[in-house]
Scaffold this motif. Structure first.
Motif, PDB file in Angstrom:
ATOM      1  N   VAL A 282      20.532   6.372 -45.220  1.00 52.69           N
ATOM      2  CA  VAL A 282      19.272   5.667 -45.022  1.00 52.69           C
ATOM      3  C   VAL A 282      18.186   6.332 -45.858  1.00 52.69           C
ATOM      4  N   GLY A 283      17.092   5.613 -46.022  1.00 50.50           N
ATOM      5  CA  GLY A 283      15.978   6.135 -46.808  1.00 50.50           C
ATOM      6  C   GLY A 283      15.290   5.015 -47.561  1.00 50.50           C
ATOM      7  N   GLN A 284      14.202   5.338 -48.201  1.00 44.04           N
ATOM      8  CA  GLN A 284      13.438   4.332 -48.922  1.00 44.04           C
ATOM      9  C   GLN A 284      14.215   3.841 -50.151  1.00 44.04           C
ATOM     10  N   SER A 285      13.856   2.654 -50.650  1.00 45.50           N
ATOM     11  CA  SER A 285      14.463   2.122 -51.871  1.00 45.50           C
ATOM     12  C   SER A 285      14.194   3.086 -53.027  1.00 45.50           C
ATOM     13  N   GLY A 286      15.214   3.300 -53.839  1.00 42.44           N
ATOM     14  CA  GLY A 286      15.059   4.190 -54.988  1.00 42.44           C
ATOM     15  C   GLY A 286      15.269   5.650 -54.664  1.00 42.44           C
ATOM     16  N   SER A 287      15.737   5.932 -53.457  1.00 40.93           N
ATOM     17  CA  SER A 287      15.920   7.340 -53.079  1.00 40.93           C
ATOM     18  C   SER A 287      17.280   7.892 -53.501  1.00 40.93           C
ATOM     19  N   GLY A 288      18.191   7.021 -53.989  1.00 44.61           N
ATOM     20  CA  GLY A 288      19.470   7.497 -54.518  1.00 44.61           C
ATOM     21  C   GLY A 288      20.689   7.099 -53.716  1.00 44.61           C
ATOM     22  N   LYS A 289      20.528   6.241 -52.712  1.00 43.52           N
ATOM     23  CA  LYS A 289      21.654   5.882 -51.829  1.00 43.52           C
ATOM     24  C   LYS A 289      22.743   5.107 -52.585  1.00 43.52           C
ATOM     25  N   THR A 290      22.344   4.049 -53.318  1.00 44.51           N
ATOM     26  CA  THR A 290      23.331   3.231 -54.036  1.00 44.51           C
ATOM     27  C   THR A 290      24.015   4.046 -55.125  1.00 44.51           C
ATOM     28  N   THR A 291      23.259   4.896 -55.799  1.00 45.69           N
ATOM     29  CA  THR A 291      23.862   5.765 -56.822  1.00 45.69           C
ATOM     30  C   THR A 291      24.906   6.674 -56.188  1.00 45.69           C
ATOM     31  N   PHE A 292      24.614   7.180 -54.996  1.00 47.12           N
ATOM     32  CA  PHE A 292      25.536   8.061 -54.278  1.00 47.12           C
ATOM     33  C   PHE A 292      26.896   7.384 -54.101  1.00 47.12           C
ATOM     34  N   VAL A 293      26.896   6.124 -53.630  1.00 48.69           N
ATOM     35  CA  VAL A 293      28.183   5.446 -53.388  1.00 48.69           C
ATOM     36  C   VAL A 293      28.816   4.957 -54.691  1.00 48.69           C
ATOM     37  N   ASP A 294      28.029   4.676 -55.716  1.00 47.10           N
ATOM     38  CA  ASP A 294      28.589   4.232 -57.000  1.00 47.10           C
ATOM     39  C   ASP A 294      29.345   5.343 -57.717  1.00 47.10           C
ATOM     40  N   LEU A 295      29.037   6.584 -57.372  1.00 50.82           N
ATOM     41  CA  LEU A 295      29.729   7.703 -58.019  1.00 50.82           C
ATOM     42  C   LEU A 295      31.133   7.906 -57.457  1.00 50.82           C
TER      43      LEU A 295
END
Length: 606
Positions: free
Chosen positions: A401-414
């Motif tokens: 969880v967290g604000q948009s642009g905080s790195g969540k989607t990048t985390f799972v894309d890696l």
């Protein structure tokens, strides 16, 4: 021409047999083309009543003098026995046979070349599509879809219509020219040497005329890519365009781009239009000089060139004119095609860094945990994740969880190696994912994204996408788990019904449930959910959430969520802020801490 040869070296090898046959047929065609023309000499001599009589038949040898002697022997024989009237049909019969062999060989050469041309174009299209499928996600961040589509379609068509259409220029015309020049030397070496002085001058002028075509053609292909990009964006954003009354703005934008394209194409096509007039005019100049120089030779002392031979010489020379013209037109075509090929090569030669190592290990199952160890990742120079470490045990649900642009989607894309990290490591069961086969890593995972990505195909094929040999029963069971079976069966053709472009025939909730059914059928060890319910209405969210719970049951799950109510039962919640995990724990632990998570929760329950 060097670039043209390099392209042929890359794509012609699978068709070497057809190429050899084509060259062989072209040689036969060129030889009999010259032979047919040489039969004009005795015909003209009979017409002009200058035919010499020969009464001795020499032993056959493949030499000019013996062949000429024996031909005139039979001409003399026919003339003395049947009269002059039957001489021309006699010679004409040989001319017809030679012409038949010539045109038959020409057809067979073109027949083989058609297979080469279409085969190379097919290979080129396939290579482009396969490369686009294999390139990492980072490549597409810097490219416009419209421009990529232009390269994969319009530029390939340009290559087909220019470079591939010019293959004959390289493998047919030189043979015709070389063989014809041999016949010209046989008739008059003096006149032929004069021709060799004239032709390079004409070729130099043609080369100077077409020099700028490659640059202009590349500019036009780039601009066409921009146009396709605008169309693709406009169709994708049509709802916003209409909502903001922005039709005039888009029309002006597209109109300005098309005007620029028109200007570029005017310059390009006007230069291209010069090819035929220039070659025609230069050919006429060369012909005038040949006639003038031929007249000098005929009237010179001790000349062996007579009127009939000179006319035959002109006839053979005319067989060089067309191939030479095609060379000039083909040169212009090739310059256009090379520009398109350069744009295609930006795809074909693009580096793909996400590949299997030579020592990559097989990984067929998931046993203990996925671990992020001091992971840092940046898009170009912007750091998106900073020294992130987290362990995801097997069978547990971890929420991000967290604000948009905080790195969540990048985390799972890696995790499935859509991108590769710059620092740190991501390990599955203690093995770095970069040391595993890419296919095996991705086979362990299933994705359900915020935007349900469906293909313009049937329900069955969308659910079975990526699963080989799936049965109808398996697909139906997956749809039932995803709460999709009922609405699928309510359609006219059930599982054979087509969902429309990007699932346009379905509601948002229905699209998402099909996406979940796809993940259910794959039955992955690790499930990645990227805000799978954030765009749904309350009723659809309830159905989708129930389907997700069925899917996540006893499965390792990584869930990105904006609605914190959907992750209350997560085994661990990681709170992202500016690329870092600033808090972690269960819902109750984080709520009691009164930090970032607690504030986000309070904002949503108000």
């Amino acid at each position: 021409m060097k670039d043209f040869i390099q392209i042929l070296k890359r794509f012609i090898p699978p068709y070497k047999r057809a190429l050899v046959l084509s060259i062989f047929y072209n040689i036969i065609s060129a030889l009999f083309s010259g032979i047919a023309m040489l039969f004009m000499i005795p015909i003209l001599e009979v017409l002009f009543q200058t035919a010499k009589e020969v009464d001795v038949l020499l032993p056959w040898q493949m030499t000019k003098d013996v062949l000429a002697n024996n031909l005139y022997y039979y001409v003399t024989l026919v003339k003395l026995k049947y009269g002059v009237v039957l001489v021309m049909p006699f010679i004409g019969l040989f001319m017809l046979v030679a012409t038949l062999i010539k045109v038959g060989s020409m057809y067979m050469a073109d027949h083989e070349m058609v297979g080469i041309r279409n085969g190379v174009v097919k290979d080129l299209r396939t290579q482009i599509f396969n490369k686009l499928m294999r390139l990492p996600m980072a490549y597409f961040s810097d490219e416009r879809k419209g421009d990529l589509i232009s390269r994969a379609t319009g530029d390939v068509t340009e290559v087909e219509g220019s470079i591939m259409a010019s293959i004959n220029m390289l493998f047919k015309n030189p043979i015709m020219i070389i063989v014809s020049v041999g016949f010209l030397f046989a008739i008059s070496y003096q006149l032929t040497i004069f021709v060799f002085i004239m032709l390079p001058i004409a070729g130099w002028i043609i080369g100077k005329t077409g020099k700028t075509l490659k640059h202009k053609s590349k500019e036009s292909r780039t601009k066409l890519g921009d146009l396709l990009g605008i169309v693709e964006e406009a169709l994708g954003g049509l709802r916003i365009i209409k909502a903001f009354n922005a039709e005039p703005k888009m029309e002006r934008w597209y109109g300005d781009e098309t005007e620029q394209y028109r200007t570029i194409m005017n310059k390009l096509q006007r230069r291209y239009a010069l090819a035929h007039p220039v070659s025609e005019f230069l050919g006429t100049i060369v012909m005038v000089f040949i006639v003038w120089f031929g007249a000098i030779i005929i009237n010179g002392e001790g000349s062996t060139l007579d009127g009939a031979s000179f006319i035959a010489y002109i006839g053979v020379f005319y067989q060089i004119i067309n191939p030479a013209k095609q060379f000039s037109t083909g040169y212009f075509n090739v310059q256009k095609g090379l520009a398109a090929m350069e744009r295609i090569d930006t795809i074909l030669l693009a580096e793909n860094k996400i590949t299997d190592k030579a020592t990559a290990v097989d990984k067929k199952g998931f046993e203990t945990a996925v671990e992020y160890k001091n992971v840092t990742f940046a898009y170009k120079d912007k750091k998106v994740l900073k020294n992130v470490s987290v362990s995801i045990p097997k069978g547990k649900m971890v929420a991000l969880v967290g604000q948009s642009g905080s790195g969540k989607t990048t985390f799972v894309d890696l995790m499935p190696r859509f991108y590769d990290i710059q620092e740190g490591s991501i390990e599955i069961d203690g093995t770095d994912i970069r040391d595993m086969k890419v296919f095996d890593v991705r086979e362990l995972m299933g994705n359900v994204n915020q935007e349900a990505i469906l293909f313009n195909d049937s329900f069955f094929n969308n659910i079975a996408f990526g699963v080989e040999d799936a049965t109808l029963e398996q697909v139906e069971n997956a749809a039932k788990v995803a709460n999709a079976h009922e609405f699928i069966m309510a359609t006219e053709n059930g599982y054979d019904s087509v969902v429309g472009d990007r699932g346009g025939n379905l509601s948002g909730g229905q699209r998402q449930r099909i996406s979940i059914a796809r993940a259910v059928l794959k039955n992955p060890d690790i499930l990645i959910l990227d805000e799978a319910t954030s765009a749904l209405d309350t009723e659809s969210e309830k159905l989708v959430q129930e389907a997700l719970e069925n899917l996540m049951n006893s499965r390792t799950s990584v869930v990105i969520a904006h609605r914190l109510s959907t992750v209350r039962n997560a085994d661990m919640i990681c709170v992202f802020d500016d690329g870092e995990i600033v808090e972690r724990g269960t819902h109750d632990e984080l709520k009691a801490k009164g930090g970032v998570y607690s504030k986000l929760h309070d904002l949503q329950v108000r």
